[in-house]
Write an enzyme that holds these catalytic residues in place. Sequence first.
Site, PDB file in Angstrom:
ATOM      1  N   ARG A  57      12.871   2.942   4.022  1.00  0.00           N
ATOM      2  CA  ARG A  57      12.003   3.013   2.839  1.00  0.00           C
ATOM      3  C   ARG A  57      11.262   1.692   2.684  1.00  0.00           C
ATOM      4  NH1 ARG A  57      14.170   1.670  -1.554  1.00  0.00           N
ATOM      5  NH2 ARG A  57      15.997   3.007  -1.452  1.00  0.00           N
ATOM      6  N   TYR A 109     -11.048  13.845  -7.954  1.00  0.00           N
ATOM      7  CA  TYR A 109     -10.079  14.794  -7.443  1.00  0.00           C
ATOM      8  C   TYR A 109      -9.201  15.298  -8.604  1.00  0.00           C
ATOM      9  CZ  TYR A 109      -6.155  16.637  -4.827  1.00  0.00           C
ATOM     10  OH  TYR A 109      -5.173  17.447  -4.344  1.00  0.00           O
ATOM     11  N   ASP A 181     -11.372   5.391  -4.433  1.00  0.00           N
ATOM     12  CA  ASP A 181     -10.813   6.423  -3.561  1.00  0.00           C
ATOM     13  C   ASP A 181     -11.838   6.678  -2.459  1.00  0.00           C
ATOM     14  OD1 ASP A 181     -10.093   8.835  -2.330  1.00  0.00           O
ATOM     15  OD2 ASP A 181      -9.167   9.627  -4.146  1.00  0.00           O
ATOM     16  N   LYS A 206      -6.690  14.111   4.806  1.00  0.00           N
ATOM     17  CA  LYS A 206      -8.019  14.667   5.050  1.00  0.00           C
ATOM     18  C   LYS A 206      -8.572  14.158   6.385  1.00  0.00           C
ATOM     19  CE  LYS A 206      -6.970  16.233   1.021  1.00  0.00           C
ATOM     20  NZ  LYS A 206      -7.407  15.662  -0.248  1.00  0.00           N
TER      21      LYS A 206
HETATM   22  C1  LIG Z   1      -6.754  15.331  -1.477  1.00  0.00           C
HETATM   23  C2  LIG Z   1      -7.230  14.199  -2.256  1.00  0.00           C
HETATM   24  C3  LIG Z   1      -6.336  13.370  -2.947  1.00  0.00           C
HETATM   25  C4  LIG Z   1      -4.854  13.645  -2.993  1.00  0.00           C
HETATM   26  O1  LIG Z   1      -4.268  13.466  -1.742  1.00  0.00           O
HETATM   27  P1  LIG Z   1      -2.944  14.272  -1.250  1.00  0.00           P
HETATM   28  O2  LIG Z   1      -2.768  13.778   0.125  1.00  0.00           O
HETATM   29  O3  LIG Z   1      -3.280  15.731  -1.341  1.00  0.00           O
HETATM   30  O4  LIG Z   1      -1.852  13.896  -2.175  1.00  0.00           O
HETATM   31  C5  LIG Z   1      -6.856  12.284  -3.610  1.00  0.00           C
HETATM   32  N1  LIG Z   1      -8.177  12.017  -3.623  1.00  0.00           N
HETATM   33  C6  LIG Z   1      -9.068  12.801  -2.977  1.00  0.00           C
HETATM   34  C7  LIG Z   1     -10.526  12.463  -3.028  1.00  0.00           C
HETATM   35  C8  LIG Z   1      -8.628  13.911  -2.282  1.00  0.00           C
HETATM   36  O5  LIG Z   1      -9.517  14.700  -1.657  1.00  0.00           O
END
Ligand SMILES: *Cc1c(COP(=O)(O)O)cnc(C)c1O
Length: 394
Positions: A57, A109, A181, A206
């Site tokens: 961890r 998101y 983000d 993604k």
């Molecule tokens: C999918 C997504 C998240 C969240 O990520 P996870 O891996 O699904 O927890 C956060 N920000 C954006 C822009 C996303 O597309």
Amino acid sequence: MSIDVNNETKKLGKNSILIHGGTDGDETTGAVNVPVYQTSTYKQDGLGKTRGWEYSRTGNPTRDALEKLIADLEHGKFGLAFASGLAAINTVLSLFKSGDKLIVSDNIYGGTFRILDNVFKNFGITYEIADTSDLSSIEEKIDDSVKAVYIESPSNPLLTVTDIAKVSQIAHKHNKLVIVDNTFLTPYLQRPLTLGADIVVHSGTKYLGGHSDTISGFAVVNDEELAKRLYYLQNAIGGVLAPWDSFLIIRGIKTLGVRMDRHVENALKIAKWLDNNRDIKKVYYPGLKNDPGYEVQKKQADGPGAMISFVLDSGYDYKKFFENLRLITLAESLGGVESLVCHPASMTHAAIPADIRKKVGIVDELIRLSVGIEDGDDLISDLKQAIGASRKER
Ligand SMILES: *Cc1c(COP(=O)(O)O)cnc(C)c1O
């Protein structure tokens, strides 16, 4: 988390960093890939005598290689890998305390909105929504309780572009942090830390992973104090990325450049086709010259990405459109090699109350497309036939 001592890497081009950044292979055996250290703990040679690793961890060599890689890619000093994008966001939001407030982009998101609205609000950490593409609206909302500005650019799902450098100037003038983000563009196309942001977060699920097979998340910073606090929180909260998943994301990142080039090429083709199509009421894509975010986008990124949102003309039934797609898959998520389509109002952004959704433009008719790397003409044919089949009967 680890300190990047390898300054040489920073001189490489971005495609070389994808392949050789972070930890380049395995020192001990010469293996060209970082091994999967599938272990929870490490032998200590005596009390207090570790070989640098104690418990997975706290630190794991496979995760560490990935953390160095994402730091190199973002031109940052410190990277942290998490079990999901939201685990990364959770950890970053845990920097704040009761009474603190964040200014947040008005379309983000849905899961980020949900954790702010239903989790952190209960702990006294509040948020205020702003159109961050309008700089005056940020300046207006900054007061003593505000500790950070949280943005997505381009945003999810309306692809609104925010000027990261200008927002950073305003925020820093008032001593506030800027969190970006960067999921939609990835460091291959946009590096927010170089534009002045303090913290970059990612859903590695993604484009970074790229194959719709692994959930993961990241935070990257330059400031050592901030890095120490985040590392403490990463270990204290515990939402770390597993060794095998770290390996898969390293593997995905190797092809990020070739994938992104193809994603963008396809997206430009499709966005232009949609924009010239009389059956489409509105197209949101910052790669189109008539998009309000075009100029800022061009200035701060190497490309517009491959997320497109659009609204069908009123003569069409969007539910039928989804049902009639053949090649393009109706699913949550984005950024994989395969094209995915979703209905933000009932899927990715259902956590946002209907009145807020409507106010910012996430209408029921909105369709979000994650353009994959198939043949662009096949994708256009699929869109064309599904639009044709969704025409309302008169
Ligand atoms: C999918 C997504 C998240 C969240 O990520 P996870 O891996 O699904 O927890 C956060 N920000 C954006 C822009 C996303 O597309």
